[in-house]
Design a protein around this motif. Structure first.
Motif, PDB file in Angstrom:
ATOM      1  N   GLY A  46     -55.285   7.899  27.951  1.00  0.00           N
ATOM      2  CA  GLY A  46     -54.094   8.626  27.537  1.00  0.00           C
ATOM      3  C   GLY A  46     -53.605   8.140  26.192  1.00  0.00           C
ATOM      4  N   ALA A  47     -54.544   7.706  25.360  1.00  0.00           N
ATOM      5  CA  ALA A  47     -54.196   7.133  24.064  1.00  0.00           C
ATOM      6  C   ALA A  47     -55.412   7.188  23.150  1.00  0.00           C
ATOM      7  N   GLU A  48     -55.208   6.773  21.905  1.00  0.00           N
ATOM      8  CA  GLU A  48     -56.316   6.705  20.962  1.00  0.00           C
ATOM      9  C   GLU A  48     -57.209   5.500  21.295  1.00  0.00           C
ATOM     10  N   LEU A  49     -58.504   5.686  21.144  1.00  0.00           N
ATOM     11  CA  LEU A  49     -59.473   4.609  21.323  1.00  0.00           C
ATOM     12  C   LEU A  49     -60.103   4.356  19.953  1.00  0.00           C
ATOM     13  N   LYS A  50     -59.849   3.181  19.412  1.00  0.00           N
ATOM     14  CA  LYS A  50     -60.358   2.834  18.088  1.00  0.00           C
ATOM     15  C   LYS A  50     -61.681   2.072  18.199  1.00  0.00           C
ATOM     16  N   PHE A  51     -62.532   2.270  17.210  1.00  0.00           N
ATOM     17  CA  PHE A  51     -63.739   1.455  17.138  1.00  0.00           C
ATOM     18  C   PHE A  51     -64.210   1.344  15.700  1.00  0.00           C
ATOM     19  N   THR A  52     -64.958   0.298  15.445  1.00  0.00           N
ATOM     20  CA  THR A  52     -65.641   0.110  14.178  1.00  0.00           C
ATOM     21  C   THR A  52     -67.115   0.356  14.421  1.00  0.00           C
ATOM     22  N   TYR A  72     -73.336  -1.620  22.041  1.00  0.00           N
ATOM     23  CA  TYR A  72     -71.883  -1.662  22.176  1.00  0.00           C
ATOM     24  C   TYR A  72     -71.471  -3.127  22.282  1.00  0.00           C
ATOM     25  N   LEU A  73     -70.651  -3.590  21.332  1.00  0.00           N
ATOM     26  CA  LEU A  73     -70.206  -4.974  21.283  1.00  0.00           C
ATOM     27  C   LEU A  73     -68.739  -5.034  21.704  1.00  0.00           C
ATOM     28  N   LEU A  74     -68.479  -5.682  22.829  1.00  0.00           N
ATOM     29  CA  LEU A  74     -67.137  -5.729  23.420  1.00  0.00           C
ATOM     30  C   LEU A  74     -66.454  -7.041  23.074  1.00  0.00           C
ATOM     31  N   HIS A  75     -65.197  -6.948  22.683  1.00  0.00           N
ATOM     32  CA  HIS A  75     -64.462  -8.146  22.262  1.00  0.00           C
ATOM     33  C   HIS A  75     -63.829  -8.878  23.441  1.00  0.00           C
ATOM     34  N   GLU A  81     -60.927  -4.013  17.650  1.00  0.00           N
ATOM     35  CA  GLU A  81     -62.174  -3.423  17.156  1.00  0.00           C
ATOM     36  C   GLU A  81     -62.702  -4.073  15.878  1.00  0.00           C
ATOM     37  N   THR A  82     -61.946  -5.003  15.296  1.00  0.00           N
ATOM     38  CA  THR A  82     -62.367  -5.625  14.040  1.00  0.00           C
ATOM     39  C   THR A  82     -62.978  -7.010  14.216  1.00  0.00           C
ATOM     40  N   VAL A  83     -62.843  -7.619  15.386  1.00  0.00           N
ATOM     41  CA  VAL A  83     -63.190  -9.031  15.549  1.00  0.00           C
ATOM     42  C   VAL A  83     -64.670  -9.305  15.313  1.00  0.00           C
ATOM     43  N   TRP A  84     -65.534  -8.487  15.869  1.00  0.00           N
ATOM     44  CA  TRP A  84     -66.968  -8.739  15.730  1.00  0.00           C
ATOM     45  C   TRP A  84     -67.392  -8.759  14.265  1.00  0.00           C
ATOM     46  N   ALA A  85     -66.829  -7.849  13.480  1.00  0.00           N
ATOM     47  CA  ALA A  85     -67.224  -7.772  12.068  1.00  0.00           C
ATOM     48  C   ALA A  85     -66.500  -8.804  11.219  1.00  0.00           C
ATOM     49  N   LYS A  86     -65.206  -8.984  11.436  1.00  0.00           N
ATOM     50  CA  LYS A  86     -64.415  -9.856  10.564  1.00  0.00           C
ATOM     51  C   LYS A  86     -64.585 -11.332  10.872  1.00  0.00           C
ATOM     52  N   THR A  87     -64.729 -11.671  12.144  1.00  0.00           N
ATOM     53  CA  THR A  87     -64.713 -13.077  12.539  1.00  0.00           C
ATOM     54  C   THR A  87     -66.059 -13.590  13.022  1.00  0.00           C
ATOM     55  N   LEU A  88     -66.844 -12.739  13.653  1.00  0.00           N
ATOM     56  CA  LEU A  88     -68.051 -13.204  14.334  1.00  0.00           C
ATOM     57  C   LEU A  88     -69.360 -12.834  13.627  1.00  0.00           C
ATOM     58  N   GLY A  89     -69.263 -12.338  12.402  1.00  0.00           N
ATOM     59  CA  GLY A  89     -70.450 -12.148  11.578  1.00  0.00           C
ATOM     60  C   GLY A  89     -71.438 -11.122  12.082  1.00  0.00           C
ATOM     61  N   PHE A 279     -69.785 -18.058  19.930  1.00  0.00           N
ATOM     62  CA  PHE A 279     -70.046 -16.629  20.101  1.00  0.00           C
ATOM     63  C   PHE A 279     -70.914 -16.100  18.957  1.00  0.00           C
ATOM     64  N   ARG A 280     -70.552 -16.495  17.744  1.00  0.00           N
ATOM     65  CA  ARG A 280     -71.278 -16.023  16.560  1.00  0.00           C
ATOM     66  C   ARG A 280     -72.736 -16.476  16.580  1.00  0.00           C
ATOM     67  N   ASP A 281     -72.941 -17.746  16.890  1.00  0.00           N
ATOM     68  CA  ASP A 281     -74.303 -18.284  16.879  1.00  0.00           C
ATOM     69  C   ASP A 281     -75.171 -17.720  17.999  1.00  0.00           C
ATOM     70  N   ALA A 282     -74.536 -17.256  19.067  1.00  0.00           N
ATOM     71  CA  ALA A 282     -75.294 -16.734  20.209  1.00  0.00           C
ATOM     72  C   ALA A 282     -75.756 -15.297  20.002  1.00  0.00           C
ATOM     73  N   LEU A 283     -75.120 -14.579  19.091  1.00  0.00           N
ATOM     74  CA  LEU A 283     -75.419 -13.157  18.936  1.00  0.00           C
ATOM     75  C   LEU A 283     -76.858 -12.868  18.517  1.00  0.00           C
ATOM     76  N   PRO A 284     -77.454 -13.589  17.552  1.00  0.00           N
ATOM     77  CA  PRO A 284     -78.829 -13.238  17.147  1.00  0.00           C
ATOM     78  C   PRO A 284     -79.835 -13.263  18.295  1.00  0.00           C
ATOM     79  N   ASP A 285     -79.804 -14.319  19.101  1.00  0.00           N
ATOM     80  CA  ASP A 285     -80.754 -14.394  20.218  1.00  0.00           C
ATOM     81  C   ASP A 285     -80.483 -13.301  21.247  1.00  0.00           C
ATOM     82  N   ALA A 286     -79.209 -13.013  21.481  1.00  0.00           N
ATOM     83  CA  ALA A 286     -78.874 -11.959  22.442  1.00  0.00           C
ATOM     84  C   ALA A 286     -79.407 -10.611  21.973  1.00  0.00           C
ATOM     85  N   LEU A 287     -79.232 -10.300  20.697  1.00  0.00           N
ATOM     86  CA  LEU A 287     -79.714  -9.032  20.168  1.00  0.00           C
ATOM     87  C   LEU A 287     -81.236  -8.930  20.240  1.00  0.00           C
ATOM     88  N   GLN A 288     -81.915 -10.029  19.927  1.00  0.00           N
ATOM     89  CA  GLN A 288     -83.375 -10.000  19.966  1.00  0.00           C
ATOM     90  C   GLN A 288     -83.894  -9.790  21.385  1.00  0.00           C
TER      91      GLN A 288
END
Length: 298
Positions: A46-52, A72-75, A81-89, A279-288
């Motif tokens: 019942g509201a706007e859903l924002k995403f990057t 889909y990357l969940l914070h 919606e900005t945390v993954w890009a701004k803080t977690l590389g 969190f940031r360092d774990a992302l590459p292995d998770a994606l692979q």
């Protein structure tokens, strides 16, 4: 006296000669991904859903019929919606892995359904439905996604790890892999310091409700998941110094899943606390891991 012309880019500690600097700048901008904000109206919320949304460089250059996998990357709690890009590389990680050919070029969607929804349906918000019925169809309709199970990945950290697990268990026919980074998957109950105890999803009459937590937590979903035809490969990782006890929670979750899918469940305990660098360092292995699993998915 001859003066050497120099140029300093924002990320450089020392200036370079102008000729070299211009060549460097052109090389860096010649192949660039796009990071864009987007918004949709979510009937479930019942509201706007924002995403990057992250679009790889190949998205611009490929023929218009080319489709791309989407992750889909969940914070986590308190994020947006900005945390993954701004803080977690996330952008740098995706750019680097794709450029090296370690993962396929893929789209990344970084949404928010609110800072404390825990990505699940509750009396407070229909966050899970918002993702599945509102966000996914919107993204698949607007962007050139590979709109099928083999092209859809989900991952998250902390609260987002809880959400990624919840979505994967509830909708295994929709996701080909999940990455659970320091996931808040406490069983039976979250510790006193956990943000879950103050989340509206798990409160009744203004106080944390253990019954609400247990009703929505993963053990309640495992029976249905185990009886279904689909298995979602899971990559689970936690810091060994996680002050919220998530290393233990992750290990317990791993063992439960290992009984169901021993060749599709991985656990890593790494050096780190419950913090952004872990969190940031774990992302590459998770994606692979997820990309490899999805490349094999039917």
């Amino acid at each position: 006296m001859r003066r050497r012309l120099e140029l300093r880019l924002p990320f450089m500690s020392k200036p370079l000669p102008l000729a070299i600097s211009l060549a460097t700048a052109l090389a860096l901008t010649a192949h660039a991904s796009d990071l864009l904000p987007d918004t949709l109206h979510s009937p479930a919320l019942g509201a706007e859903l924002k995403f990057t949304i992250y679009l790889p460089d190949a998205y611009k250059d490929a023929p218009p019929t080319t489709r791309f996998p989407v992750v889909y990357l969940l914070h986590g709690a308190g994020g947006d919606e900005t945390v993954w890009a701004k803080t977690l590389g996330a952008v740098q990680t995706l750019d680097g892995l794709i450029k090296r050919g370690v993962i396929r070029p893929m789209i990344a969607v970084m949404p928010t359904t609110g800072p404390h929804t825990w990505w699940t349906d509750s009396a407070a918000a229909k966050a899970g439905t918002a993702v599945m019925r509102d966000l996914l169809p919107y993204v698949d309709g607007k962007y050139r996604t590979l709109a099928e199970r083999s092209g859809r990945l989900v991952a998250g950290y902390s609260m987002g790890g809880y959400g990624a697990l919840s979505l994967a268990l509830r909708h295994p026919e929709r996701f080909c892999a999940a990455g659970l980074i320091s996931p808040a998957v406490y069983d039976p109950l979250p510790p006193e310091a956990s943000a879950a105890r103050k989340a509206p999803a798990f409160q009744r009459a203004g106080a944390f409700d253990p019954a609400a937590w247990k009703a929505l937590n993963h053990p309640a979903q495992l029976a249905r998941y185990s009886s279904g035809p689909h298995r979602v490969p899971m990559w689970i990782v936690s810091g060994d110094h996680d002050a919220l006890g998530i290393a233990l929670a992750s290990t317990q979750l791993f063992w439960k899943l290992f009984q169901l899918q021993p060749k599709q469940t991985e656990l890593r305990i790494v050096d780190g606390n419950h913090e952004a660098m872990t969190f940031r360092d774990a992302l590459p292995d998770a994606l692979q891991y997820m990309d490899r699993a999805c490349a094999k998915a039917p």
